[in-house]
Design a protein around this motif. Structure first.
Motif, mmCIF file in Angstrom:
data_model
loop_
_atom_site.group_PDB
_atom_site.id
_atom_site.type_symbol
_atom_site.label_atom_id
_atom_site.label_comp_id
_atom_site.label_asym_id
_atom_site.label_seq_id
_atom_site.Cartn_x
_atom_site.Cartn_y
_atom_site.Cartn_z
ATOM 1 N N PRO A 196 0.658 -1.178 -0.022
ATOM 2 C CA PRO A 196 0.056 0.077 -0.124
ATOM 3 C C PRO A 196 0.823 1.195 -0.047
ATOM 4 O O PRO A 196 2.028 1.294 0.668
ATOM 5 N N THR A 197 0.490 2.269 -0.848
ATOM 6 C CA THR A 197 0.937 3.579 -0.586
ATOM 7 C C THR A 197 -0.140 4.693 -0.642
ATOM 8 O O THR A 197 -1.320 4.350 -1.012
ATOM 9 N N CYS A 198 0.011 5.800 -0.062
ATOM 10 C CA CYS A 198 -0.945 6.656 0.283
ATOM 11 C C CYS A 198 -0.683 8.039 -0.525
ATOM 12 O O CYS A 198 0.697 8.503 -0.460
ATOM 13 N N ASP A 199 -1.715 8.643 -0.864
ATOM 14 C CA ASP A 199 -1.657 9.910 -1.605
ATOM 15 C C ASP A 199 -2.558 11.057 -0.991
ATOM 16 O O ASP A 199 -3.821 10.484 -1.074
ATOM 17 N N GLY A 200 -2.300 12.150 -0.734
ATOM 18 C CA GLY A 200 -3.207 13.130 -0.209
ATOM 19 C C GLY A 200 -3.041 13.462 1.283
ATOM 20 O O GLY A 200 -1.551 13.669 1.567
ATOM 21 N N SER A 201 -3.896 13.508 2.143
ATOM 22 C CA SER A 201 -3.944 13.972 3.471
ATOM 23 C C SER A 201 -3.381 12.634 4.481
ATOM 24 O O SER A 201 -4.027 12.432 5.359
ATOM 25 N N CYS A 202 -2.189 12.084 3.625
ATOM 26 C CA CYS A 202 -2.014 10.870 4.415
ATOM 27 C C CYS A 202 -1.300 11.115 5.947
ATOM 28 O O CYS A 202 -1.331 10.312 6.920
ATOM 29 N N GLY A 203 -0.698 12.566 6.074
ATOM 30 C CA GLY A 203 -0.056 12.744 7.239
ATOM 31 C C GLY A 203 -1.106 12.556 8.658
ATOM 32 O O GLY A 203 -0.739 12.515 9.420
ATOM 33 N N LEU A 204 -2.352 12.791 8.225
ATOM 34 C CA LEU A 204 -3.485 12.787 9.083
ATOM 35 C C LEU A 204 -3.744 11.457 9.585
ATOM 36 O O LEU A 204 -4.206 11.021 10.778
ATOM 37 N N LEU A 205 -3.436 10.327 8.781
ATOM 38 C CA LEU A 205 -3.708 8.938 9.137
ATOM 39 C C LEU A 205 -2.632 8.314 9.775
ATOM 40 O O LEU A 205 -1.565 8.507 9.800
ATOM 41 N N ASN A 206 -2.900 7.503 10.886
ATOM 42 C CA ASN A 206 -2.152 6.629 11.576
ATOM 43 C C ASN A 206 -1.929 5.372 10.994
ATOM 44 O O ASN A 206 -2.852 4.514 10.845
ATOM 45 N N GLN A 207 -0.878 5.259 10.355
ATOM 46 C CA GLN A 207 -0.417 3.779 9.445
ATOM 47 C C GLN A 207 0.588 3.002 10.137
ATOM 48 O O GLN A 207 1.624 3.523 10.757
ATOM 49 N N SER A 208 0.254 1.636 10.108
ATOM 50 C CA SER A 208 1.176 0.533 10.707
ATOM 51 C C SER A 208 1.439 -0.353 9.808
ATOM 52 O O SER A 208 0.262 -0.818 9.484
ATOM 53 N N LYS A 209 2.600 -0.936 9.788
ATOM 54 C CA LYS A 209 2.891 -2.411 9.063
ATOM 55 C C LYS A 209 3.007 -3.313 9.971
ATOM 56 O O LYS A 209 4.222 -3.285 10.761
ATOM 57 N N LEU A 210 2.223 -4.207 10.289
ATOM 58 C CA LEU A 210 2.238 -5.488 11.035
ATOM 59 C C LEU A 210 2.892 -6.487 10.814
ATOM 60 O O LEU A 210 2.970 -7.299 11.575
ATOM 61 N N GLY A 211 3.398 -6.832 9.222
ATOM 62 C CA GLY A 211 3.999 -7.878 8.958
ATOM 63 C C GLY A 211 2.876 -9.065 8.491
ATOM 64 O O GLY A 211 1.707 -8.797 8.874
ATOM 65 N N ASN A 212 3.558 -9.903 7.602
ATOM 66 C CA ASN A 212 2.729 -10.904 6.958
ATOM 67 C C ASN A 212 1.586 -10.192 6.108
ATOM 68 O O ASN A 212 0.457 -10.845 6.223
#
Length: 671
Positions: A17-33
């Protein structure tokens, strides 16, 4: 140089996944697998973000509360908005490029959302047939047609001899599953399931003799007790380990399973995160009382006190119930981020004997079996006496009302539509006129005393507009746009003919979609839903050849309030003017009724004084008819300009207003 060729596999087109736009407002985490977590807490207006990724994948929404219809997530082409649906909500994404789109409009916000994105097919598998081991290293390279990259990835391999070695990594458990069945904090209990690997299931002879299960901390150090269980004779079956009721070992984060045989434990493993399941219902809940005058329907504020152990709770589910038996889902109320109580506006249909049941809801879709029961009572308004009656008395009073119902159509009270013919589109809390400082008994001037008595004054009314709702997927009605709602407020303000009352003082409190039958029932003979009739001297009505085009059209019922403004000295005069003008507009259709009678409106007025009063009544109604026609024409023009699909010759219905303020006693009414 490279050795012998072992095999190949096509690329899967995988894209993280990649994000475009107001992405700084989202809390994003990669948990693995292949698992990604996205969270947006209480959001702002005018946000927009697009998450691009590849399928196949599964999107699981575990928390969601947005402004319905206007702030939405679009997942795999499916638009999701609002709050009153059961979670978690799962959307399957097929192969190929996919997106998750988030947008919020320029007004009204809510608690936000949380979702999990689980991508599958993240690995390319190259099967290697049984072959003679020539080297102890295998190289994997990318290729395009007949061209190969010079650089690749190398891994070491070893020849596994089952009679001399512990199980190789190929025989490590495929997965391990465990669910804590004890809902007390700090205590675990349940059954762990160890799934065999494909290599174990495909061989008839036993390379795995047993499985070992143990707890591990963040540094993979074994802590607490452990268990050893023999591998099932049927190599395809899972091995089950019963974990008795016990305190959760300190620092334990994982439950780890490894395969072994007579030569020892294998190097491969499977693990699952250790979750201490704590299920705790809300400590209390309170309902403010029914604010909706519609019979069989309840609206009010529900206050929910958080659970004693709030960890893991996404929100609270609200059901209409008979005791502890859930009947209908009402709403999912997001838990407060600070752990405090939450207040939520609920609206639901109710039958005698039903109550509300509030339960705790968790991320995996589970909810507490027990909850807090909240008694509710349906209270509705009797428009003839302005008094509230209980639902249990409704049947007897309705029979009395039918016996006393006047025959004259202009004296009939409009009936309320059934609750299942009405859909709530939007609500806005009433903005009461701000109270001035000081009170009447402490005021030193008449003006201050008057301002105290008029604090909170306003005029309430309702307007029915045919055709101003649209169908959406799933059969729900769509509300008018913000521009169309602004056009309604502006037309109402213009029709009042008061320079001190503008569109900002007209607030649309609530919008309801009425079915065609419910709208005609509410109109009750009004020309908005009545075929043109010609009345003979005998009083027999005959339908015209061409029926009204709006005969079966759903309608929008708008409940509004008009505020007097900031001038406290003139507020009562303004409110009286607003009320009288709305009364005039609500009586406009009666003039058309009288004009259609050939014998004339005053043919029965034998006494001069009675006839004079009839003429004054006709004069008043004629003014109302002209004002109503001008209002309908103005509203139609504004709605068309705002993009609404309304029919030509729009005819609306204004109900008689209600002023929520004591009337001034010094007004002299001239008749």
């Amino acid at each position: 140089g490279r050795g012998s060729f072992l095999g190949s596999a096509p690329a899967i087109g995988f894209s993280e996944p990649t994000c475009d736009g107001s992405c700084g407002l989202l809390n994003q985490s990669k948990l693995g697998n292949g698992l990604f977590l996205y969270n947006r807490d209480a959001y702002d207006n005018d946000e927009e973000a697009v998450i691009a990724f590849s399928g196949p994948a599964r999107v699981t929404i575990t928390r969601f509360a947005t402004e319905k219809h206007y702030d939405a997530l679009v997942v795999g082409g499916q638009s999701i908005s609002g709050a009153n649906f059961k979670l978690p909500l799962t959307v399957e994404i097929p192969d190929g490029p996919a997106t998750i789109e988030w947008t919020s409009d320029s007004s009204e916000t809510d608690a936000g959302w949380t979702l999990e994105l689980q991508q599958s097919a993240t690995d390319v598998v190259i099967p290697v047939q049984s072959t003679k081991l020539l080297e102890h290293e295998v190289e994997v390279v990318t290729a395009y047609r007949k061209e190969e990259r010079l650089e690749g990835v190398s891994i070491e391999i070893s020849d596994y001899i089952h009679s001399e070695m512990p199980p190789s990594a190929a025989y490590a458990p495929q997965s391990v599953h465990f669910r804590d069945d004890n809902e007390s904090p700090g205590v675990i209990e349940g059954v762990a399931s160890i799934e065999p690997s494909e290599a174990t299931m495909s061989h008839k002879w036993g390379h795995v003799g047993f499985y070992r299960l143990y707890f591990a901390d963040s540094e993979d150090i074994e802590v607490g007790p452990n268990w050893t269980v023999a591998a099932p004779k049927n190599h395809s079956e899972a091995a089950l380990v019963s974990i008795p009721k016990m305190p959760l070992p300190a620092d334990a984060l994982w439950l780890v399973a490894r395969a072994g045989n007579k030569r020892g434990l294998g190097s491969g493993e499977a693990r699952v995160a250790l979750v201490d399941v704590v299920r705790s219902q809300p400590t209390a809940a309170n309902f403010s009382g029914d604010e909706d005058p519609v019979e069989g329907q309840i609206t009010g504020s529900l206050t929910i006190a958080p659970a004693e152990f709030p960890a893991g709770i996404l929100g609270y589910g609200v059901y209409v119930a008979n005791g502890t038996v859930k009947d209908n889902f009402v709403a999912m109320v997001a838990a407060a981020s600070d752990g405090g109580e939450v207040v939520h506006l609920v609206q639901f249909a109710v039958l005698p004997g039903q109550s509300l049941l509030v339960v705790s809801m968790y991320a995996n879709g589970e909810e507490t079996t027990e909850g807090v029961s909240v008694e509710v009572e349906d209270i509705f308004e009797d428009k003839a006496t302005n008094d509230f009656r209980r639902m249990q008395q409704e049947e007897q009073q309705q029979q009395q009302q039918q016996q006393q119902q006047p025959a004259e159509p202009w004296l009939r009270r409009p009936r309320q539509p059934a609750y299942n013919e009405v859909q709530l589109l939007w609500t806005a809390m009433p903005m009461l006129h701000a109270a001035t400082s000081g009170t009447a008994h402490s005021a030193t001037t008449a003006g201050t005393a008057h301002s105290a008595t008029t604090a909170g004054s306003r005029v309430l009314g309702s307007l029915t507009i045919p055709g101003l709702v649209g169908k959406q997927l799933g059969g729900e009605m769509a509300p008018p746009s913000a521009e169309q709602r602004a056009a309604i407020a502006a037309s109402l303000a213009e029709a009042l003919l008061l320079p001190s009352v503008g569109a900002k003082q007209v607030r649309l409190l609530r919008g309801l979609a009425l079915s065609g039958a419910a709208a005609r029932l509410r109109a009750d003979g009004h020309s908005m839903y009545r075929r043109d009739r010609r009345v003979s001297s005998a009083g027999a009505a005959q339908n015209a050849q061409e029926p009204d085009s709006q005969q079966d059209t759903p309608a929008l019922l708008v409940e509004f309030e008009v505020l007097p403004g900031d001038d406290a000295d003139k507020s009562q005069v303004i409110l009286d003017g607003v009320e009288s003008r709305l009364i005039l507009l609500s009586r406009g259709d009666l003039f058309a009724f009288f004009k259609k009678r050939k014998e004339g409106v005053c043919c029965c007025c034998l006494h001069f004084s009675i006839k004079r009063r009839c003429l004054l009544l006709l004069l008043m109604l004629s003014r109302g008819g002209a004002a109503t026609a001008r209002f309908d024409a103005s509203l139609e023009a504004r709605l068309l300009q705002a993009g609404a699909a309304v029919s030509k010759g729009l005819r609306t219905l204004l109900s008689e207003p209600q002023q929520l303020a004591p009337r001034r006693q010094d007004i002299q009414w001239l008749c």
